[in-house]
Every structure is written in C-alpha cells, then in structure tokens.
Design a protein around this motif. Structure first.
Motif, short mmCIF file in Angstrom:
data_model
loop_
_atom_site.label_atom_id
_atom_site.label_comp_id
_atom_site.label_asym_id
_atom_site.label_seq_id
_atom_site.Cartn_x
_atom_site.Cartn_y
_atom_site.Cartn_z
N SER A 79 42.18 23.24 34.97
CA SER A 79 42.09 23.71 33.59
C SER A 79 42.34 25.20 33.45
O SER A 79 42.53 25.69 32.34
CB SER A 79 40.71 23.35 33.00
OG SER A 79 39.69 24.07 33.65
N ILE A 80 42.37 25.92 34.56
CA ILE A 80 42.60 27.38 34.48
C ILE A 80 43.87 27.82 35.18
O ILE A 80 44.19 29.00 35.21
CB ILE A 80 41.40 28.16 35.06
CG1 ILE A 80 41.17 27.78 36.52
CG2 ILE A 80 40.16 27.93 34.21
CD1 ILE A 80 40.16 28.66 37.23
N ARG A 81 44.63 26.89 35.73
CA ARG A 81 45.80 27.24 36.54
C ARG A 81 46.85 28.03 35.79
O ARG A 81 47.66 28.72 36.38
CB ARG A 81 46.41 26.02 37.19
CG ARG A 81 47.08 25.07 36.21
CD ARG A 81 47.61 23.84 36.87
NE ARG A 81 48.73 24.17 37.73
CZ ARG A 81 49.34 23.31 38.52
NH1 ARG A 81 48.93 22.07 38.55
NH2 ARG A 81 50.35 23.68 39.25
N LEU A 130 43.78 34.93 37.89
CA LEU A 130 42.64 34.17 38.38
C LEU A 130 41.85 35.03 39.35
O LEU A 130 42.44 35.74 40.17
CB LEU A 130 43.12 32.91 39.11
CG LEU A 130 43.92 31.92 38.28
CD1 LEU A 130 44.59 30.89 39.19
CD2 LEU A 130 43.01 31.23 37.29
N ALA A 131 40.55 34.96 39.26
CA ALA A 131 39.68 35.65 40.20
C ALA A 131 38.76 34.61 40.82
O ALA A 131 38.04 33.91 40.11
CB ALA A 131 38.87 36.73 39.50
N VAL A 132 38.82 34.50 42.12
CA VAL A 132 38.02 33.52 42.85
C VAL A 132 36.81 34.24 43.44
O VAL A 132 36.97 35.20 44.19
CB VAL A 132 38.85 32.86 43.98
CG1 VAL A 132 38.02 31.80 44.69
CG2 VAL A 132 40.13 32.28 43.42
N LEU A 133 35.64 33.77 43.07
CA LEU A 133 34.41 34.36 43.58
C LEU A 133 33.88 33.54 44.75
O LEU A 133 33.90 32.31 44.72
CB LEU A 133 33.34 34.41 42.50
CG LEU A 133 33.62 35.31 41.31
CD1 LEU A 133 32.52 35.16 40.27
CD2 LEU A 133 33.76 36.74 41.74
N GLN A 134 33.42 34.23 45.78
CA GLN A 134 32.75 33.58 46.90
C GLN A 134 31.55 34.44 47.27
O GLN A 134 31.69 35.63 47.56
CB GLN A 134 33.70 33.45 48.09
CG GLN A 134 33.10 32.69 49.25
CD GLN A 134 34.09 32.50 50.39
OE1 GLN A 134 34.95 33.33 50.63
NE2 GLN A 134 33.95 31.39 51.08
N ASP A 135 30.38 33.85 47.19
CA ASP A 135 29.13 34.57 47.46
C ASP A 135 29.00 35.82 46.59
O ASP A 135 28.55 36.87 47.05
CB ASP A 135 29.05 34.95 48.95
CG ASP A 135 29.05 33.73 49.86
OD1 ASP A 135 28.45 32.71 49.47
OD2 ASP A 135 29.64 33.81 50.95
N VAL A 152 31.31 37.73 45.33
CA VAL A 152 32.30 38.77 45.60
C VAL A 152 33.69 38.20 45.29
O VAL A 152 33.95 37.03 45.55
CB VAL A 152 32.23 39.21 47.08
CG1 VAL A 152 33.30 40.23 47.40
CG2 VAL A 152 30.85 39.75 47.40
N PHE A 153 34.58 39.04 44.77
CA PHE A 153 35.96 38.61 44.55
C PHE A 153 36.62 38.33 45.89
O PHE A 153 36.84 39.23 46.69
CB PHE A 153 36.77 39.67 43.80
CG PHE A 153 36.41 39.80 42.36
CD1 PHE A 153 36.73 38.81 41.45
CD2 PHE A 153 35.74 40.92 41.90
CE1 PHE A 153 36.40 38.91 40.11
CE2 PHE A 153 35.40 41.04 40.57
CZ PHE A 153 35.73 40.03 39.67
N ALA A 154 36.92 37.07 46.15
CA ALA A 154 37.56 36.68 47.40
C ALA A 154 39.08 36.75 47.28
O ALA A 154 39.76 37.09 48.23
CB ALA A 154 37.13 35.27 47.80
N GLU A 155 39.59 36.40 46.10
CA GLU A 155 41.03 36.41 45.85
C GLU A 155 41.28 36.68 44.37
O GLU A 155 40.51 36.25 43.53
CB GLU A 155 41.67 35.05 46.20
CG GLU A 155 41.59 34.67 47.65
CD GLU A 155 42.20 33.31 47.91
OE1 GLU A 155 43.01 33.23 48.85
OE2 GLU A 155 41.87 32.36 47.19
#
Length: 100
Positions: free
Chosen positions: A48-50, A55-60, A62-65
């Motif tokens: 739905s966001i592609r 895009l900002a991917v969060l992991q723990d 933190v911005f991972a990508e």
C-alpha cells in the motif's frame, strides 16, 4: 475530518482491519487528498505504500533504509526481504506435480 487547507497529512495504518475492496477505496481516496501535500503514511502493508515518493524503513527505532521502492528492492536489503515475504502470501503455491 481533513481541513482542506492543511499542508501536512499524517496517517497511521489508515486501512488496518479493512477488507481488500475497502482498503483499495481508502488508499485511492487518500491519494487524491495527499496530492500537493506533504504526507506521512505509516503502514506495515508494504504494497500500500510502494508508490510513495520516499520510503523510510525503521528497525529497532532507527532508519535502516531510505529510498524509493525500486531503489530499495535493488539494494536487496531489509525492505526487499520484507516486501517479498509479504508478496509471497499472494502467490499460488507451486504444484510439484505440474511444476507450476
């Protein structure tokens, strides 16, 4: 209700709990409302966001990508892994007797 003159729109999982048709309608209407505005859309449903500009991917926490869908897929990192994982649930299983 969304103010017509607002420049920032923040949506957190706007289609959670909806069936496929309702989710499509919500995202179609949201796309029209977002036109010309800065918007932040939080979602675990990556399909739905592609089409987002960024895009900002969060992991723990933190911005991972960060990047566009095609860029993140080409990097083959966390986003690509998660996107493929979700997409796999929409594919028919391969029939080992027919090869397809």
């Amino acid at each position: 209700m969304l103010r017509r003159d607002s420049d920032l729109l923040i949506l957190d999982e706007p289609s959670s709990g909806l069936d496929a048709e309702a989710e499509h309608e919500v995202h179609t209407r949201i796309a029209a409302l977002r036109s010309g505005r800065t918007s932040v859309l939080v979602s675990h449903r990556l399909g739905s966001i592609r089409h987002a500009d960024m895009l900002a991917v969060l992991q723990d926490g933190v911005f991972a990508e960060v990047g566009r869908h095609d860029e993140l897929m080409a990097r083959n990192g966390l986003y690509a892994r998660l996107f493929r994982l979700q997409a796999s649930g929409y594919r028919d299983p391969i029939d080992s007797t027919t090869g397809g």
